[in-house]
Write an enzyme that holds these catalytic residues in place. Structure first.
Site, PDB file in Angstrom:
ATOM      1  CB  SER A   1      -0.952  -0.036   1.208  1.00 20.73           C
ATOM      2  OG  SER A   1      -1.958   0.940   1.082  1.00 20.73           O
TER       3      SER A   1
ATOM      4  CG  ASP B   1      -6.242  -5.683   0.911  1.00 29.62           C
ATOM      5  OD1 ASP B   1      -6.253  -4.478   1.210  1.00 29.62           O
ATOM      6  OD2 ASP B   1      -5.709  -6.554   1.617  1.00 29.62           O
TER       7      ASP B   1
END
Length: 307
Positions: A27, A170
């Site tokens: 991320s 994700d």
């Protein structure tokens, strides 16, 4: 400081890519990892680039700011922010670093064991290097932009990213702290039998800050038992300190120096936060953390090991 610089009395600050052999992140950490190690930015350059990227990506529209646009998008199963905006921002940064806008994450000049840092981004691993036997890793044709989108795909924030036939939805929900993934990758790239010398000088793990959830005021909706329990489950799932504690025990058993720096914060800073006053507050928290005597000692030792 190297010998040449000692002789003429000057010093040259090394970039992170010159200090580490293997790096990775998910991320936000994945984006920073790409900046520092694939694009070989200095720390100051990466900070400037990330602030600019945040302002571009997360600047709210009139609808989302005043008319509850984010909640409306959630009701219709849409992400809060456009993936294309992230792609354009990363592509601009790639070009700014002198690379082709469609440059691959795989750095064809990088070979394990040579100078340069290899980037391993997350659990389903995107690699910027070949394997020791010269073979290509999975997704070797993925561009830097595609890898950045894949690691940034996050429920609610950004939509899933697709590379070939694989959808990445994700980047970090269940793997916010991928230090154990990096250790597994190290064992693959640099097995013990290659040399009798110590393979690892140290392992450095950087957190994004720790905020005590009990200090956060909850809305009446968040206080609902079902939602509250769901929030607790999510907190446990994304708790990076659990991974840290397990990895710390492993490093003690292995006899390897391991450093984890993760400052406590006075505010809960959201992933999409871009306002200067919020970032200034976060920077102040970090400065106070770095002034702690025991943290200074650990930083000095870590710097010495990295040479």
């Amino acid at each position: 400081m190297d010998e040449a610089n000692r002789e003429n009395g000057t010093s040259k600050t090394k970039t992170p890519a010159e200090c580490f052999k293997l790096a990775g992140g998910t991320s936000t950490g994945g984006l920073i990892c790409i900046m520092l190690f694939r694009l070989s930015m200095s720390i100051d350059e990466a900070i400037t680039a990330y602030k600019s990227l945040s302002q571009t990506l997360f600047q709210p529209s009139f609808i989302s700011k005043y008319l509850g646009g984010a909640y409306i998008r959630t009701m219709f199963g849409l992400s809060w922010y456009e993936g294309s905006s992230l792609e354009h921002a990363v592509r601009d940064e790639v070009v700014a670093q002198g690379l082709d806008p469609n440059a691959t994450l795989l750095d064809h000049s990088s070979v394990p064991g040579t100078e340069g840092c290899q980037v391993d981004n997350f659990a389903l691993r995107f690699r910027s290097y070949r394997f020791p036997d010269g073979s290509l890793p999975t997704y070797s044709s993925a561009t830097i932009v595609q890898a950045a989108r894949a690691t940034s795909a996050a429920p609610f924030y950004f939509p899933p990213a697709t590379i070939g036939r694989t959808e990445f939805w994700d980047g970090a929900l269940a793997n916010n702290n991928p230090v154990d993934e990096l250790w597994a990758e190290k064992s693959l790239l640099f097995p013990r039998w290659i040399t009798d010398k110590p393979v690892v000088k140290c392992v450095l793990s950087l957190g994004t800050g720790r905020f005590d959830p009990s200090r956060k005021k909850r809305s009446w909706i968040a206080s609902h038992p079902a939602i509250s329990k769901g929030a607790q489950l999510l907190e446990n799932l994304t708790n990076v300190e659990n991974v840290h504690r397990r990895f710390d025990q492993l490093m003690r058993a292995e006899g390897v120096w391991y450093f984890r720096f993760n400052p406590p914060t006075t505010e809960d800073v959201d992933l999409a936060e871009y306002r200067e006053e919020k970032l200034a507050g976060l920077e102040a928290d970090v400065e106070r953390y770095l002034e702690r005597p025991h943290i200074k000692v650990m930083l000095r030792l870590c710097a010495q090991l990295l040479g």
